[in-house]
Design an enzyme around this catalytic site. Structure first.
Site, short mmCIF file in Angstrom:
data_model
loop_
_atom_site.label_atom_id
_atom_site.label_comp_id
_atom_site.label_asym_id
_atom_site.label_seq_id
_atom_site.Cartn_x
_atom_site.Cartn_y
_atom_site.Cartn_z
N ASP A 18 0.86 -1.18 0.00
CA ASP A 18 0.00 0.00 0.00
C ASP A 18 0.90 1.23 0.00
OD1 ASP A 18 -2.37 1.63 0.40
OD2 ASP A 18 -1.72 1.89 2.45
N SER A 19 0.28 2.39 -0.20
CA SER A 19 1.03 3.64 -0.17
C SER A 19 1.52 3.96 1.25
CB SER A 19 0.12 4.78 -0.65
OG SER A 19 -1.07 4.80 0.12
N GLY A 51 -3.12 8.90 -3.61
CA GLY A 51 -4.46 9.32 -4.05
C GLY A 51 -4.50 10.58 -4.88
N CYS A 81 -4.04 -1.23 -1.92
CA CYS A 81 -4.29 0.21 -2.03
C CYS A 81 -5.27 0.39 -3.18
CB CYS A 81 -2.97 0.91 -2.33
SG CYS A 81 -3.13 2.65 -2.73
N ASN A 82 -6.33 1.14 -2.94
CA ASN A 82 -7.33 1.33 -3.99
C ASN A 82 -6.76 2.10 -5.17
OD1 ASN A 82 -10.38 0.73 -2.79
ND2 ASN A 82 -8.85 1.08 -1.24
N GLU A 159 -5.55 9.86 9.41
CA GLU A 159 -4.15 9.81 9.86
C GLU A 159 -3.92 10.69 11.08
OE1 GLU A 159 -1.19 9.60 6.84
OE2 GLU A 159 -2.16 7.82 6.01
N CYS A 191 -11.40 3.16 -0.33
CA CYS A 191 -10.09 3.63 0.11
C CYS A 191 -9.76 2.91 1.40
CB CYS A 191 -10.13 5.15 0.34
SG CYS A 191 -8.62 5.79 1.09
N HIS A 193 -8.40 3.76 4.06
CA HIS A 193 -8.57 4.45 5.34
C HIS A 193 -10.03 4.52 5.80
CE1 HIS A 193 -4.55 5.62 4.40
NE2 HIS A 193 -4.43 6.45 5.43
N1 DGL Z 1 -4.14 3.74 0.23
C1 DGL Z 1 -4.79 4.79 -0.52
C2 DGL Z 1 -6.01 4.21 -1.22
O1 DGL Z 1 -6.61 3.23 -0.80
C3 DGL Z 1 -5.17 5.96 0.36
C4 DGL Z 1 -3.99 6.77 0.82
C5 DGL Z 1 -3.27 7.46 -0.30
O2 DGL Z 1 -3.82 8.39 -0.92
O3 DGL Z 1 -2.15 7.04 -0.59
O4 DGL Z 1 -6.43 4.75 -2.21
#
Ligand code: DGL
Length: 273
Positions: A18-19, A51, A81-82, A159, A191, A193
């Site tokens: 993931d990011s 994102g 990660c989406n 966050e 997403c 989060h």
């Molecule tokens: N993990 C990212 C997502 O699911 C969200 C956080 C980001 O923007 O990196 O899209």
């Protein structure tokens, strides 16, 4: 019945990336349904957020991480990660020889199964919503009407630990009310989060709207693919968990623990050029 296991794949880990911290919601769900699997997580904390970044940038980061995880001899890759799923899944599927799973298709399928009035809302980052990936994934399997909304303020809110409270209520209203006005009965949390905002989302959207958490849907899909390919560890407990972060492993450990059911220990720092 226990699935048959191919002996070369048996002890290999599953790679998840993931990011940043968010994909830990997916790792947590995978660990819950597959507690005997070894999991390696990579959080790209040096480059978060994805994102708001362009498609090519997210594809480059994703390819670098996939190459890094491949060195650990993974048997499967989960794009937790989406935004990375939206942009990089087709590229990684083409280039890798192991199964690659993203979070979008499982989430879209779960929403199509859940909706009764065939009106589905999608919330996600600017990148995910702009890519229309969820929209296309829903339309591929259903005639449901789809409404989308980018929610760029949700990731920083989570966050900062602001999962509830007056400020969060107002921001959730701003993004979610236009969707509830369209009479959706199902809302995809597109997403990593957003599962942490579930209580506030439920309060604002109303209890009649089904919230679809892509993390759980993805974990079920990972289990199904492992079983179909005879790649499970064959164990029901004791899977080892390993964590890498590309920046600030101490912060990863601290904030990551909010996203993961177990305590996160021993995060290693690896910066990918
Ligand atoms: N993990 C990212 C997502 O699911 C969200 C956080 C980001 O923007 O990196 O899209």
């Amino acid at each position: 019945m226990r699935a048959k296991t191919n002996s070369t794949a048996k002890n290999k880990p599953i790679g998840i990336f993931d990011s940043g911290f968010g994909g830990l919601t997916v790792m947590s769900a995978v660990n819950k349904v597959l507690p005997g699997e070894n999991l390696i997580y990579f959080g790209d904390t040096a480059h978060v957020p994805y994102g708001s970044k362009s498609k090519n940038t997210v594809i480059k980061f994703s390819k670098d991480i996939a190459a890094f995880l491949t060195k650990s001899n993974i048997k499967m890759l989960v794009i937790a990660c989406n935004t990375a799923s939206a942009f990089a899944l087709p590229v990684l599927k083409k280039q890798m020889t192991i199964p690659v799973v993203g979070v979008i298709e499982p989430g879209a399928k779960a929403a199509v199964t859940a909706t009764k009035n065939k009106k589905i809302g999608i919330i996600g980052t600017e990148g995910t919503v702009g890519s229309n990936s969820y929209y296309k994934a829903v339309k591929k399997i259903s005639k449901a009407t789809v409404f989308q909304q980018a929610c760029p303020l949700f990731v920083p809110l989570v966050e900062e630990g602001l999962n509830k409270g007056a400020i969060t209520d107002e921001i959730v209203k701003l993004y979610v009310k236009p969707l509830t006005a369209k009479k959706i009965d199902t809302l995809i949390l597109g997403c990593t989060h957003y599962p942490l905002l579930k209580n506030t989302l439920k309060k604002i959207a109303g209890k009649n709207i089904r919230l679809i958490d892509s993390a759980n849907a993805t974990a079920s899909s990972v289990k199904k693919i492992l079983e179909e390919n005879a790649m499970t560890s064959g164990k029901n407990s004791g899977g080892k968990l390993l964590f890498y972060a590309s920046d600030n492993p101490e912060k990863f450990q601290k904030i990551g623990s909010r996203f993961f059911t177990n305590k996160i220990k021993n995060v290693k720092k690896v910066y990918l050029e």
